[in-house]
Design a protein around this motif. Structure first.
Motif, mmCIF file in Angstrom:
data_model
loop_
_atom_site.group_PDB
_atom_site.id
_atom_site.type_symbol
_atom_site.label_atom_id
_atom_site.label_comp_id
_atom_site.label_asym_id
_atom_site.label_seq_id
_atom_site.Cartn_x
_atom_site.Cartn_y
_atom_site.Cartn_z
ATOM 1 N N GLN A 1 38.526 55.352 32.073
ATOM 2 C CA GLN A 1 37.536 54.336 31.714
ATOM 3 C C GLN A 1 37.293 53.457 32.929
ATOM 4 N N THR A 2 36.045 53.408 33.389
ATOM 5 C CA THR A 2 35.711 52.574 34.546
ATOM 6 C C THR A 2 34.467 51.742 34.259
ATOM 7 N N GLU A 3 34.426 50.589 34.879
ATOM 8 C CA GLU A 3 33.245 49.736 34.877
ATOM 9 C C GLU A 3 32.991 49.357 36.338
ATOM 10 N N THR A 4 31.731 49.198 36.720
ATOM 11 C CA THR A 4 31.424 48.833 38.102
ATOM 12 C C THR A 4 30.712 47.488 38.169
ATOM 13 N N PHE A 5 31.042 46.758 39.208
ATOM 14 C CA PHE A 5 30.443 45.447 39.465
ATOM 15 C C PHE A 5 30.096 45.379 40.950
ATOM 16 N N VAL A 6 28.965 44.779 41.259
ATOM 17 C CA VAL A 6 28.533 44.659 42.651
ATOM 18 C C VAL A 6 28.440 43.182 43.024
ATOM 19 N N ALA A 7 29.149 42.816 44.082
ATOM 20 C CA ALA A 7 29.123 41.426 44.532
ATOM 21 C C ALA A 7 29.648 41.327 45.956
ATOM 22 N N ASP A 8 29.055 40.432 46.734
ATOM 23 C CA ASP A 8 29.566 40.075 48.055
ATOM 24 C C ASP A 8 30.455 38.855 47.847
ATOM 25 N N LEU A 9 31.758 39.041 47.951
ATOM 26 C CA LEU A 9 32.687 37.963 47.608
ATOM 27 C C LEU A 9 32.828 36.916 48.703
ATOM 28 N N SER A 10 32.067 37.059 49.789
ATOM 29 C CA SER A 10 32.010 35.972 50.762
ATOM 30 C C SER A 10 31.013 34.904 50.321
ATOM 31 N N ALA B 1 36.014 32.621 54.197
ATOM 32 C CA ALA B 1 35.247 32.706 52.953
ATOM 33 C C ALA B 1 35.599 33.954 52.155
ATOM 34 N N LEU B 2 35.679 35.107 52.831
ATOM 35 C CA LEU B 2 35.921 36.368 52.129
ATOM 36 C C LEU B 2 37.399 36.587 51.835
ATOM 37 N N ASP B 3 38.234 36.456 52.859
ATOM 38 C CA ASP B 3 39.640 36.840 52.729
ATOM 39 C C ASP B 3 40.484 35.823 51.966
ATOM 40 N N HIS B 4 40.012 34.585 51.888
ATOM 41 C CA HIS B 4 40.792 33.583 51.152
ATOM 42 C C HIS B 4 40.003 32.911 50.032
ATOM 43 N N LEU B 5 38.907 32.251 50.372
ATOM 44 C CA LEU B 5 38.191 31.507 49.331
ATOM 45 C C LEU B 5 37.663 32.423 48.237
ATOM 46 N N GLY B 6 37.343 33.670 48.583
ATOM 47 C CA GLY B 6 36.919 34.619 47.551
ATOM 48 C C GLY B 6 38.001 34.841 46.517
ATOM 49 N N TYR B 7 39.268 34.951 46.978
ATOM 50 C CA TYR B 7 40.396 35.082 46.051
ATOM 51 C C TYR B 7 40.483 33.870 45.133
ATOM 52 N N VAL B 8 40.416 32.695 45.758
ATOM 53 C CA VAL B 8 40.610 31.448 45.019
ATOM 54 C C VAL B 8 39.532 31.281 43.950
ATOM 55 N N LEU B 9 38.286 31.403 44.363
ATOM 56 C CA LEU B 9 37.188 31.136 43.432
ATOM 57 C C LEU B 9 37.157 32.139 42.288
ATOM 58 N N LEU B 10 37.298 33.427 42.594
ATOM 59 C CA LEU B 10 37.261 34.427 41.522
ATOM 60 C C LEU B 10 38.422 34.220 40.548
ATOM 61 N N THR B 11 39.590 33.934 41.073
ATOM 62 C CA THR B 11 40.754 33.706 40.207
ATOM 63 C C THR B 11 40.528 32.524 39.280
ATOM 64 N N LEU B 12 40.075 31.418 39.822
ATOM 65 C CA LEU B 12 39.876 30.227 39.004
ATOM 66 C C LEU B 12 38.766 30.427 37.980
ATOM 67 N N GLU B 13 37.734 31.184 38.343
ATOM 68 C CA GLU B 13 36.643 31.454 37.412
ATOM 69 C C GLU B 13 37.093 32.339 36.243
ATOM 70 N N LEU B 14 38.106 33.186 36.493
ATOM 71 C CA LEU B 14 38.578 34.110 35.455
ATOM 72 C C LEU B 14 39.880 33.657 34.805
ATOM 73 N N LEU B 15 40.355 32.486 35.163
ATOM 74 C CA LEU B 15 41.676 32.052 34.716
ATOM 75 C C LEU B 15 41.767 31.900 33.199
ATOM 76 N N ASP B 16 40.748 31.371 32.571
ATOM 77 C CA ASP B 16 40.792 31.209 31.111
ATOM 78 C C ASP B 16 40.890 32.561 30.411
ATOM 79 N N LEU B 17 40.180 33.564 30.932
ATOM 80 C CA LEU B 17 40.236 34.901 30.341
ATOM 81 C C LEU B 17 41.615 35.515 30.534
ATOM 82 N N LEU B 18 42.195 35.322 31.701
ATOM 83 C CA LEU B 18 43.546 35.824 31.965
ATOM 84 C C LEU B 18 44.564 35.151 31.048
ATOM 85 N N LYS B 19 44.459 33.834 30.884
ATOM 86 C CA LYS B 19 45.384 33.112 30.003
ATOM 87 C C LYS B 19 45.262 33.607 28.568
#
Length: 219
Positions: free
Chosen positions: A61-70, A115-133
């Motif tokens: 089962q796969t889903e695809t998403f397209v985004a420039d995380l920078s 922006a890509l190697d660090h802030l991308g991690y931070v922002l995506l994680t925080l945006e998805l944190l409620d779903l993860l919790k």
């Protein structure tokens, strides 16, 4: 490999999933039975990666998403799409990253490695944190590097305007990954969401292939 396995019923999101570490991670998790969301910057490559996984893993089962995380706007859009398409998220693997031989800024005016190697991690994680919790027990895995030990963060020159050295800037971003991991792990203690960083080792992943200079050839 089979779509049944120890990760059956789990949903995972892997960034930078079109090649290298990200692709192998997505492939392995699909083989363990997870529903895997693949995130890539190029739509065609992302679809091909998902197709290859389905060919290798019967019933994957796969889903695809397209985004420039920078881009912070695209990262927020990605998170919104993930929340719309996934009822739960058991694992987030922050892997997308690169090393650049020349300084450049993103659409947000931020030095692109940071922006890509660090802030991308931070922002995506925080945006998805409620779903993860809400899906706990859940995991956040940040692909960092032992290079973090050589990193130094100059908060007076966060965008490297005073001087740009590719590897030093990369080390700084990886230090950011580790510090973010430790800080978030403390804050999420007892929530059922664990946060870990890893060093993948030195491997042939095409990591610096976008650089056309001698730096890219050397890497």
């Amino acid at each position: 490999m089979s779509a049944r396995g120890p990760m059956a019923g789990k949903t995972v999101l892997v960034t930078g999933a079109t090649s290298g570490i990200g692709y192998e991670t997505a492939l392995g998790l699909a083989g363990a039975g997870a529903c895997v969301g693949l995130v890539g910057r190029d739509g065609g490559r992302t679809e091909r990666a998902a197709s290859d996984i389905r060919a290798a893993v019967p019933g994957a089962q796969t889903e695809t998403f397209v985004a420039d995380l920078s881009s912070q706007g695209e990262t927020r859009r990605l998170a919104s799409q993930v929340r719309e398409r996934f009822a739960r998220l058991d694992v987030l693997v922050n892997n997308a990253g690169a090393i650049f031989d020349r300084r450049a800024e993103t659409v947000d005016g931020i030095e692109r490695t940071w922006a890509l190697d660090h802030l991308g991690y931070v922002l995506l994680t925080l945006e998805l944190l409620d779903l993860l919790k809400a899906s706990a027990p859940a995991r956040i895995v940040n692909v960092a590097s032992a290079a973090h030990a050589r990193g130094r963060i100059d908060f007076d020159d966060i965008d490297c305007r005073k001087g740009y050295q590719p590897f030093a800037v990369y080390c700084r971003a990886k230090l950011g990954n580790v510090l973010f991991t430790r800080a978030l792990a403390r804050r999420l203690a007892g929530s059922g969401v664990t946060v870990n960083a890893l060093h993948p080792g030195v491997i042939d992943s095409g990591f610096a292939r976008g650089n056309r200079s001698l730096f890219g050839l050397f890497w």
